[in-house]
Design a protein around this motif. Structure first.
Motif, short mmCIF file in Angstrom:
data_model
loop_
_atom_site.label_atom_id
_atom_site.label_comp_id
_atom_site.label_asym_id
_atom_site.label_seq_id
_atom_site.Cartn_x
_atom_site.Cartn_y
_atom_site.Cartn_z
N CYS A 95 0.86 -1.26 -0.10
CA CYS A 95 0.06 -0.10 -0.13
C CYS A 95 1.04 1.38 0.01
O CYS A 95 1.47 1.43 1.15
CB CYS A 95 -0.91 -0.09 1.32
N ALA A 96 0.96 1.95 -1.12
CA ALA A 96 1.75 2.93 -1.27
C ALA A 96 1.55 4.32 -0.19
O ALA A 96 2.51 4.72 0.11
CB ALA A 96 1.86 3.63 -2.85
N GLY A 97 0.43 4.24 0.10
CA GLY A 97 0.09 5.19 1.03
C GLY A 97 0.22 5.11 2.44
O GLY A 97 0.08 5.92 3.43
N PHE A 103 -1.40 7.38 8.58
CA PHE A 103 -2.25 8.62 8.02
C PHE A 103 -2.79 9.48 8.91
O PHE A 103 -2.64 10.69 8.96
CB PHE A 103 -3.46 8.09 7.18
N SER A 106 -0.02 11.47 10.68
CA SER A 106 0.61 12.56 9.71
C SER A 106 -0.18 13.56 9.67
O SER A 106 0.32 15.02 9.51
CB SER A 106 0.86 11.99 8.38
N ARG A 107 -1.49 13.85 9.93
CA ARG A 107 -2.56 14.73 9.93
C ARG A 107 -2.91 15.34 11.14
O ARG A 107 -3.38 16.57 11.25
CB ARG A 107 -3.51 14.46 9.21
#
Length: 136
Positions: A95-97, A103, A106-107
């Motif tokens: 999964c490239a993301g 996720f 990071s936010r």
């Protein structure tokens, strides 16, 4: 492992392990390429057998059994697993993301619209997966 400059990733006959994607208490995950034919990109979770106690072995076996049977667009696919003297290797869809945890971190704060989308995806999963921990 990561602190040693001479340390190299484990070797698997059919794969070239490249960059380290992450690590935890029991395992390190690498991006890898299948050597033959398609040069498929995968993620390989390398679990050091020496780091496993009885409970972690049971958890790993449960993870493998569950992932072997599930095919869902929102769950990483376990393509294969192998082992040698030192490691157990889980060969998984890449999964490239990254994963959901990365996720979110990071936010720092997720907008309600994004959180709602993730919750909708969780609800769409098979009920036995969402409730598996509740049944233990």
């Amino acid at each position: 492992m990561a602190g040693s400059g001479s340390w190299a990733p484990p070797q698997l006959e059919d794969f070239i392990l490249t960059e380290r994607l992450g690590s935890g208490t029991y395992a390190t995950v690498f991006k890898a390429y299948r050597k033959r034919n398609t040069r498929e990109v995968v993620a390989i979770k390398c679990v050091n057998k020496k780091s496993l106690n009885k409970a972690s072995v049971e958890n790993l076996l449960t993870e493998i059994e569950i992932l072997k049977t599930i095919r869902h667009p929102h769950i990483v696919e376990l393509k294969d697993f192998q082992w040698d003297k030192e490691y157990i290797y889980l060969i998984m869809e890449f999964c490239a993301g990254g994963d959901l945890s990365r996720f979110i971190h990071s936010r720092r704060i997720l907008p309600e619209k994004v959180a709602r989308l993730f919750l909708q995806q969780l609800v769409q999963m098979h009920p036995c997966i969402v409730c598996m921990d509740a049944m233990k």
